[in-house]
Design a protein around this motif. Structure first.
Motif, short mmCIF file in Angstrom:
data_model
loop_
_atom_site.label_atom_id
_atom_site.label_comp_id
_atom_site.label_asym_id
_atom_site.label_seq_id
_atom_site.Cartn_x
_atom_site.Cartn_y
_atom_site.Cartn_z
N VAL B 227 56.59 -5.53 7.20
CA VAL B 227 56.75 -3.89 6.26
C VAL B 227 56.11 -5.32 5.36
O VAL B 227 54.20 -4.07 4.89
CB VAL B 227 57.76 -3.75 5.73
N VAL B 231 52.19 -3.64 3.88
CA VAL B 231 51.93 -2.82 2.80
C VAL B 231 50.35 -4.06 2.00
O VAL B 231 49.80 -3.31 1.38
CB VAL B 231 52.86 -3.68 1.84
N ARG B 232 50.28 -4.88 2.10
CA ARG B 232 49.81 -5.87 1.97
C ARG B 232 48.41 -5.15 2.30
O ARG B 232 46.91 -5.20 1.66
CB ARG B 232 48.85 -7.35 2.85
N GLN B 234 47.48 -2.44 3.54
CA GLN B 234 47.14 -0.36 3.32
C GLN B 234 47.87 -0.37 2.30
O GLN B 234 46.74 0.37 1.33
CB GLN B 234 48.35 -0.07 4.57
N VAL B 235 47.79 -1.33 0.26
CA VAL B 235 47.55 -0.73 -0.56
C VAL B 235 47.53 -2.21 -1.10
O VAL B 235 47.97 -3.19 -1.57
CB VAL B 235 49.31 -0.76 -0.83
N ILE B 247 53.96 -10.24 -2.81
CA ILE B 247 54.81 -9.27 -2.03
C ILE B 247 56.62 -10.42 -1.57
O ILE B 247 56.25 -11.30 -1.14
CB ILE B 247 54.77 -8.96 -0.64
N VAL B 256 57.81 -5.25 -4.04
CA VAL B 256 56.59 -4.95 -3.98
C VAL B 256 56.25 -5.30 -5.60
O VAL B 256 56.57 -4.36 -6.39
CB VAL B 256 55.74 -3.47 -3.71
N TYR B 263 52.71 2.96 -7.92
CA TYR B 263 52.32 2.96 -6.59
C TYR B 263 53.10 3.84 -5.57
O TYR B 263 53.22 3.17 -4.56
CB TYR B 263 52.18 1.11 -7.19
N VAL B 267 53.16 3.51 -1.82
CA VAL B 267 53.43 1.84 -0.50
C VAL B 267 54.48 3.20 0.12
O VAL B 267 54.24 2.52 1.06
CB VAL B 267 54.87 1.65 -1.26
N VAL B 270 52.45 4.34 3.22
CA VAL B 270 51.90 3.53 4.08
C VAL B 270 52.68 3.16 5.42
O VAL B 270 53.70 4.01 5.69
CB VAL B 270 52.45 1.69 4.23
N LEU B 278 56.95 4.53 5.87
CA LEU B 278 57.82 3.75 5.20
C LEU B 278 58.22 4.39 4.62
O LEU B 278 59.72 3.81 4.57
CB LEU B 278 57.15 2.55 3.99
#
Lengths: 190, 307
Positions: B227, B231-232, B234-235, B247, B256, B263, B267, B270, B278
């Motif tokens: 995860v 996240v890293r 796609q965000v 994170i 996060v 956000y 998130v 994702v 997610l």
């Protein structure tokens, strides 16, 4: 070896470990603040069920106030006096005392460790710092640090040669104080 | 099985380590650069650990096992006053960090005293967001027993430390009790003191293993490092977070460090290669820590699949 003549600590209940550790803790804190040499005897009484914390101490002989001649060499020069500073730690205090006594316009500082005073009276005896007052302030700070943190009701009785510091969670009643004083007298005489 | 390790070495050519970990299918959890040195917290597949060992030897770096990597531990003191800090609390926190854990230090607002010690709902909830907690108490056993109320409502395992020897049966709400580290006014430097710190780390390790076993009975839909990676990627704004660890990993999710309102949708959307988002496999809610986003991955029993 303890630098103090007498250092007794007593804790009620099954708390030998606590007593041993508080002994180390008090030593550490007094040493950190450089107070240990000024305390002759120390009696600590802790009752963790009531709960309260009491320290009674006897101080070694008083510390004389620091004068200008202790801080540097005072010499007569033409037009006034000259002080050659040896101990720079008290420079700020010395300047403040001289300004107060002679006025700013008569105190000159041609070099970092040199002061010239345009006056006919010698500055030798001017009090630069009251070390005893500083010591008592540091001592109170040390006692507040030593006492368990939640004990916010405090009483501090300081005389010229002794101090009694009591801290508790609940309000300090005359009964608790007399109980503590009685106990400490017993410890002293034991 | 991913193995948590810590790489310490020169900054020069450290990207080779990063590349190798990525090629092996591992994860970089944390990267700390201190001038020309770098500390990397890594999860690497255990069967490929030898390759990483070879590379770190070649780069004159050091690779050690970091059993607490990927977890967050709260180090709780009754307050943040001089009575508890810096020595005991900082020593414990620093020692846990050296074993790879992300450590947060917390001082309670009204945790002092014997009769008057309290903890409030917010503090309890904040500690519950961690994977384990260490409560640091003092030298009197009466106080340590009495202060049980502070951690009675905490759901994560709590390791209690204090001075005297106390039977475990007398502290039923603590996961374990580690004696010989009560209130001290000096840093831990003797072998016995360092030994006590080691015992705390071992105890935390056992507490985390217990949580891992519980999770293994009903496994998470996906693993928290995965995860984190997604996240890293796609965000990307998360990399602009001023926090040293944007994170933070937990055993059952991630935190996060971005504002929740702005956000949460990003998130939540994702997506993974398997075609799920997610938001479908995890709950996304505001964290008690600042305005951060708390992601808790749902177990297989709720989503019906594992990937």
């Amino acid at each position: 070896m303890d630098p103090m003549e007498v250092f007794k600590i007593e804790v009620t209940g099954q708390e030998e470990y606590g007593a041993k550790k508080y002994r180390e803790l008090i030593m550490d804190i007094l040493q950190d603040l450089g107070l240990i040499r000024s305390i002759g005897r120390l009696y600590v009484y802790i009752d963790i069920l009531k709960p309260f914390f009491a320290v009674y101490g006897l101080l070694r002989s008083g510390i004389p106030p620091l004068t200008a001649k202790d801080v540097g060499d005072v010499m007569r020069v033409s037009g006034g006096y000259q002080i050659k500073i040896n101990d720079e730690e008290h420079m700020a205090d010395l300047l403040r005392a001289l300004w107060e006594h002679y006025g700013r316009e008569r105190v000159e500082q041609p070099a970092r460790d040199m002061l010239i005073i345009a006056s006919d009276t010698s500055p030798s005896e001017i009090v630069v710092a009251d070390l005893e007052a500083e010591f008592l302030q540091d001592l109170t700070d040390a006692l507040v640090r030593v006492a368990p943190e939640g004990f916010r009701n405090r009483r501090n009785e300081m005389t010229k040669d002794s101090f009694l510091f009591v801290a508790a969670e609940e309000s300090l009643t005359p009964e608790i104080l007399s109980e503590i004083k009685k106990k400490i007298r017993e410890m002293e005489n034991a | 099985m991913l193995e948590p390790v810590m790489f310490t070495g020169g900054l020069y050519k450290h990207d080779l380590v990063v590349e190798l970990v990525e090629d092996l299918g591992g994860y970089i959890l944390q990267k700390n650069v201190t001038q020309s040195e770098i500390i990397l917290l890594i999860l690497v597949p255990s069967e490929d650990k030898a390759a990483l060992e070879d590379l770190s030897k070649e780069l004159r770096g050091e690779l050690v096992r970091a059993p607490l990597a990927g977890t967050e531990v709260a180090v709780v003191t009754p307050t943040l006053a001089i009575h508890h800090l810096p020595h005991t609390a900082c020593d414990i926190a620093e020692y846990l960090r050296r074993h790879g854990s992300k450590t947060n230090m917390m001082g309670l607002a009204r945790g002092v005293g014997r009769e008057i010690a309290q903890i409030n709902e917010y503090e309890t909830a904040l500690i519950n967001e961690h994977d384990a907690a260490v409560f640091i108490f003092g030298n009197f056993q009466e106080c340590i027993k009495k202060k049980e109320g502070l951690y009675r409502n905490i759901t994560v395992p709590v390791v209690v430390t204090g001075g005297p020897q106390i039977e475990a049966s007398e502290l039923p709400y603590a996961f374990e009790y580690v004696p010989a580290i009560g209130r001290v006014a000096h840093r831990a430097r003797k072998a016995t003191e360092i030994g006590t710190l080691d015992r705390i780390v071992e105890s935390i390790g056992r507490a985390l293993d217990k949580t891992r076993t519980t999770i293994a009975k009903d496994p998470l839909t996906t693993s928290p490092p995965r995860v984190m990676d997604a996240v890293r990627e796609q965000v990307p704004d998360v990399m602009f977070s001023y926090s040293p660890l944007p994170i933070a990993l937990n055993l059952n999710g991630v935190r996060v460090k971005l504002p929740f309102e702005a956000y949460k949708d990003a998130v939540s959307s994702v997506s993974f290669d398997e075609g799920v988002k997610l938001g479908e496999i995890a709950t996304i809610r505001p964290s008690r820590m600042k305005d951060y986003i708390l992601v808790r991955i749902l177990p297989a029993s709720e989503t019906g699949f594992v990937f």
